[in-house]
Write a protein that holds these residues in place. Structure first.
Motif, PDB file in Angstrom:
ATOM      1  N   LEU A  69      -7.443 -14.190  26.810  1.00 31.81           N
ATOM      2  CA  LEU A  69      -8.274 -13.801  25.670  1.00 31.81           C
ATOM      3  C   LEU A  69      -8.105 -12.314  25.358  1.00 31.81           C
ATOM      4  O   LEU A  69      -8.965 -11.480  25.627  1.00 31.81           O
ATOM      5  N   SER A  70      -6.958 -12.010  24.777  1.00 30.25           N
ATOM      6  CA  SER A  70      -6.650 -10.661  24.319  1.00 30.25           C
ATOM      7  C   SER A  70      -5.520 -10.762  23.308  1.00 30.25           C
ATOM      8  O   SER A  70      -4.592 -11.562  23.482  1.00 30.25           O
ATOM      9  N   PRO A  71      -5.553  -9.945  22.247  1.00 30.43           N
ATOM     10  CA  PRO A  71      -4.471 -10.001  21.258  1.00 30.43           C
ATOM     11  C   PRO A  71      -3.177  -9.355  21.732  1.00 30.43           C
ATOM     12  O   PRO A  71      -2.178  -9.405  21.014  1.00 30.43           O
TER      13      PRO A  71
ATOM     14  N   ARG B  93      -6.529  -4.419  16.446  1.00 30.25           N
ATOM     15  CA  ARG B  93      -5.723  -5.466  15.823  1.00 30.25           C
ATOM     16  C   ARG B  93      -6.621  -6.256  14.867  1.00 30.25           C
ATOM     17  O   ARG B  93      -7.736  -6.635  15.235  1.00 30.25           O
ATOM     18  N   VAL B  94      -6.136  -6.510  13.661  1.00 35.66           N
ATOM     19  CA  VAL B  94      -6.924  -7.241  12.675  1.00 35.66           C
ATOM     20  C   VAL B  94      -6.111  -8.430  12.163  1.00 35.66           C
ATOM     21  O   VAL B  94      -4.873  -8.414  12.161  1.00 35.66           O
TER      22      VAL B  94
ATOM     23  N   ALA C  23     -11.327  -8.653  13.990  1.00 29.80           N
ATOM     24  CA  ALA C  23     -10.827  -7.387  14.529  1.00 29.80           C
ATOM     25  C   ALA C  23     -11.076  -7.362  16.022  1.00 29.80           C
ATOM     26  O   ALA C  23     -12.150  -7.746  16.489  1.00 29.80           O
ATOM     27  N   ALA C  24     -10.076  -6.946  16.788  1.00 31.73           N
ATOM     28  CA  ALA C  24     -10.199  -6.959  18.242  1.00 31.73           C
ATOM     29  C   ALA C  24      -9.405  -5.814  18.838  1.00 31.73           C
ATOM     30  O   ALA C  24      -8.438  -5.320  18.240  1.00 31.73           O
TER      31      ALA C  24
ATOM     32  N   GLY D  56     -10.817  -2.436  38.706  1.00 33.75           N
ATOM     33  CA  GLY D  56     -11.354  -2.182  37.380  1.00 33.75           C
ATOM     34  C   GLY D  56     -11.418  -3.442  36.560  1.00 33.75           C
ATOM     35  O   GLY D  56     -11.202  -4.552  37.058  1.00 33.75           O
ATOM     36  N   SER D  57     -11.699  -3.268  35.275  1.00 37.05           N
ATOM     37  CA  SER D  57     -11.875  -4.403  34.374  1.00 37.05           C
ATOM     38  C   SER D  57     -11.061  -4.191  33.110  1.00 37.05           C
ATOM     39  O   SER D  57     -10.890  -3.069  32.634  1.00 37.05           O
ATOM     40  N   LEU D  58     -10.578  -5.298  32.558  1.00 34.67           N
ATOM     41  CA  LEU D  58      -9.936  -5.326  31.255  1.00 34.67           C
ATOM     42  C   LEU D  58     -10.901  -6.008  30.293  1.00 34.67           C
ATOM     43  O   LEU D  58     -11.339  -7.127  30.538  1.00 34.67           O
ATOM     44  N   ILE D  59     -11.241  -5.320  29.221  1.00 35.47           N
ATOM     45  CA  ILE D  59     -12.275  -5.788  28.307  1.00 35.47           C
ATOM     46  C   ILE D  59     -11.665  -5.958  26.922  1.00 35.47           C
ATOM     47  O   ILE D  59     -10.977  -5.070  26.413  1.00 35.47           O
ATOM     48  N   THR D  60     -11.909  -7.111  26.326  1.00 38.25           N
ATOM     49  CA  THR D  60     -11.537  -7.352  24.936  1.00 38.25           C
ATOM     50  C   THR D  60     -12.808  -7.523  24.127  1.00 38.25           C
ATOM     51  O   THR D  60     -13.681  -8.318  24.485  1.00 38.25           O
ATOM     52  N   VAL D  61     -12.927  -6.762  23.058  1.00 33.49           N
ATOM     53  CA  VAL D  61     -14.072  -6.875  22.148  1.00 33.49           C
ATOM     54  C   VAL D  61     -13.553  -7.370  20.810  1.00 33.49           C
ATOM     55  O   VAL D  61     -12.515  -6.917  20.321  1.00 33.49           O
TER      56      VAL D  61
END
Length: 693
Positions: free
Chosen positions: A330-332, A499-500, A518-519, A646-651
């Motif tokens: 779940l990341s572009p 990214r859009v 948008a992400a 750590g963490s990888l975050i997708t918004v």
């Protein structure tokens, strides 16, 4: 201000005062009476008026509107039922016509001919010569795959006519019997056979595919049941890693020595107990829609290209299907993985199933072609049914990966460690989803469902879970490029940028018009469980939610969704005078592979539909939210006890930029969402004390 304007102002205030919204308690009481008596007399209306502090006229109008609404629902349900029945009959007619074309004479194995048909000797000679050339060509293909010519292969059993019901109904035309717990997944099953498309597999290729599937399931069973030296645990974390030297020695096959030097092998194994019986899990594997929705965080798209063989004796055992699927993180900025593969089902004994996947190459003229050079080596799972509704599932993932150059360096450790697409992620998702459906089946209210507000009725609970599932699926789908829209990069923010993508929304349950997604993804030196708690807790929402303007939120309804307290569905009310007619539907979920916090605004009319237990399929949703995964640098899930990870975050945000499907995207809309997502990221870093990152 002249007198005309004053009169208009007075009239506007008078109309505003007349507008009244019933409280949740009033609606609950009215719904309870409506179920018993849809047409209350004047005496009953007067009694309700006193009890609920409402005018008798309000009571009368509420029941009139409710009866009209119920009538419309019944008409809509009847229409849906008739359409489904019509589609079923149409699929059955197509399947029967296809079956009649393939009827073979039981004596000679040839198609039936009319009594006045004949073939002369020359035509027979030409046909024999053509068949011989075809046999020689396929024998060459068989030698490449199997190391021996086609003449040594066993014959494949044709699909019996009695399997028509299986292929039309069980594979997708109608609900495939997953039981009452699984109808939470939105929509009915799509036609898995994809009737109307030309066959992707020739008659000569079917024996080859049958042999490949048989070999794959034998290899899968051995890999699932063999420990050392085939599987080793080098990290001390209990994760099984494949010993490639031992594997090559045990499962040597022709052509493997010619693989590309850039090929990377991913192989993992894991096992766990899940609260779902074996046959229900098998049904979920064979229905592509439920497969994609059950694993929506991993599978972005799935379909059955062709059913090669049906089950034996009315069961799924012996079923062989050719499938296409796309897998995602779940990341572009992470490459999708695309496969065309065989899926073979075999019941080894009562209560013990094996399901094997293996990649195949299909004909060049087939429309289901994939540019991906990734391949599934024999993978799948063993499902052993246990007492009390549990099953032990052993999962094996084995892939050869050649090209993932478009994956961003930020995610490379996660992907190359095998955590992104490995057995642990599949099983963690399976276990969490099984718990979700188990919670759905609990009759009444549990202690975990009791929050600080309204406790939904059993019907309202089911409706709320169904709406939340659709929201989660929509969020995961919108992060994938598989739905026909591609990501465009905007400069700024960080090394990833924003990214859009834009798409026109016309589907039921989504606002009609042009939707802008948008992400962005970013890394934080904070364990993923702490990040998840930060997003989930309504008390810290004002620290990251730019649109809340610093206002707090309150949980007004709560549904537990699993054993972890973070797995839940909530209704939130924002203390914002300008949006007092809106609530926020939010679902949060977490497991060993990662976490999600997804939310969408819903107006009070939609909430009333949900709370009353009605079908929420037409409640519009446009979800936004966060996907959180460990960064993979420590070889496992990050926790507060391991602060070095750590963490990888997708918004991601989704915004309706225009209610007209023909509208064009403006630069102003792009700048607005770019600023929104940038401000959100900065507030997240500030809230987690990572502003310098």
């Amino acid at each position: 201000m002249d007198s005309g304007e004053e009169i208009e102002g007075v009239e506007a205030q008078r109309k505003k005062k007349r507008y009244h919204r019933h409280t949740p308690r009033q609606i609950q009481e009215l719904e309870a009476v409506f179920k018993e008596c849809p047409h209350p007399d004047e005496k009953q209306r007067m009694q309700l008026s006193r009890e609920l502090s409402l005018e008798p006229r309000q009571i009368k109008f509420w029941f009139q509107n409710r009866r009209t609404q119920m009538k419309a629902q019944h008409e809509r349900a009847d229409n849906c039922s008739l359409r489904a029945e019509n589609d079923k009959i149409r699929c059955e007619n197509i399947a029967i016509r296809e079956a009649l074309k393939k009827i073979m004479c039981p004596t000679c194995g040839s198609p039936p001919v009319a009594e006045d048909s004949y073939f002369d000797e020359q035509k027979l000679r030409m046909e024999n010569a053509r068949l011989k050339e075809e046999l020689d060509r396929v024998s060459t293909i068989a030698s490449k795959y199997l190391g021996r010519p086609i003449t040594q292969l066993p014959p494949v059993q044709p699909i019996p006519v009695s399997s028509l019901d299986l292929s039309v109904g069980g594979y997708g035309g109608v609900q495939s019997g997953l039981g009452p717990s699984l109808d939470l997944l939105p929509g009915s099953s799509s036609s898995a056979m994809q009737l109307g498309y030309p066959s992707a597999v020739s008659e000569m290729e079917k024996p080859i595919f049958a042999e490949l599937a048989t070999n794959a399931i034998e290899e899968l069973i051995r890999m699932a049941q063999t420990d050392q030296p085939l599987w080793i645990k080098p990290g001390g974390d209990g994760i099984d890693v494949l010993n490639l030297e031992t594997y090559e020695r045990i499962f040597s096959r022709p052509g493997r020595q010619y693989k590309s030097p850039d090929t990377r092998v991913e192989a993992s194994r894991d096992s766990t107990h899940v609260f779902m019986n074996a046959e229900t899990i098998v049904e979920m594997f064979i229905d592509p829609m439920k497969w994609a929705e059950f694993f929506s965080t991993i599978v972005s798209r799935a379909r059955i290209i062709e059913v090669l063989t049906g089950g034996i004796g009315g069961t799924r055992s012996g079923s062989l299907v050719l499938m296409h699927e796309e897998l995602q993180v779940l990341s572009p900025v992470v490459s999708k993985r695309e496969f065309i593969f065989l899926r073979y089902f075999q019941q080894i004994e009562q209560g013990l199933w094996a399901i094997a996947d293996v990649s195949v190459n299909v004909s060049a003229e087939c429309q289901f072609t994939t540019p991906s050079r990734s391949r599934k080596l024999p993978s799948g799972c063993l499902i052993h049914e246990m007492p009390n509704g549990y099953s032990k599932v052993t999962w094996v993932e084995h892939m050869e990966i050649e090209d993932e150059s478009s994956t961003h360096n930020m995610y490379r450790d996660l992907v190359e460690s095998g955590a992104a697409f490995g057995a642990q992620r599949w099983l963690a998702t399976l276990q969490r989803m099984c718990e979700r459906f188990a919670c759905l089946m609990v009759v009444g209210t549990t202690q975990d469902d009791i929050g600080g507000g309204v406790v939904p009725s059993p019907e309202g609970k089911r409706s709320m879970m169904k709406l939340a599932q659709r929201m989660m699926n929509n969020f995961c789908t919108s992060l994938s490029a598989s739905n026909g829209h591609q990501w465009t990069s905007l400069s700024g923010l960080n090394e990833v940028g924003v990214r859009v993508s834009v798409h026109k929304s016309t589907d039921p349950g989504q606002p009609n018009g042009v939707v802008l997604s948008a992400a962005t993804s970013f890394w934080l030196p904070v364990p993923s469980d702490i990040v998840f708690s930060f997003f989930k807790d309504e008390r810290t929402r004002s620290q990251w939610d730019v649109l809340s303007n610093g206002n707090t939120v309150q949980e007004v309804a709560h549904i537990a969704n699993g054993s972890h307290p973070g797995n839940c569905i909530s209704l939130l009310r924002a203390f914002n005078a300008s949006q007092n007619n809106m609530l926020i539907l939010q679902e949060s979920c977490t497991d060993a592979s990662g976490s999600l916090v997804v939310y969408a605004p819903v107006d009070l009319q939609g909430i009333n539909v949900v709370m009353s237990g009605e079908d929420p399929s037409y409640v519009p949703l446009l979800p936004s939210g966060f996907a959180i995964v460990p960064d993979g640098r420590a070889g496992g899930a990050s926790t507060s006890s391991n602060p070095m990870t750590g963490s990888l975050i997708t918004v991601q945000f989704q915004i309706l930029v225009s209610s007209l499907p023909s509208a064009k995207l403006s630069a102003e809309s792009v700048n607005t969402v770019n600023n929104l997502i940038s401000a959100t990221v900065q507030q997240i870093k500030a809230g987690l004390n990572c502003s310098s990152v």
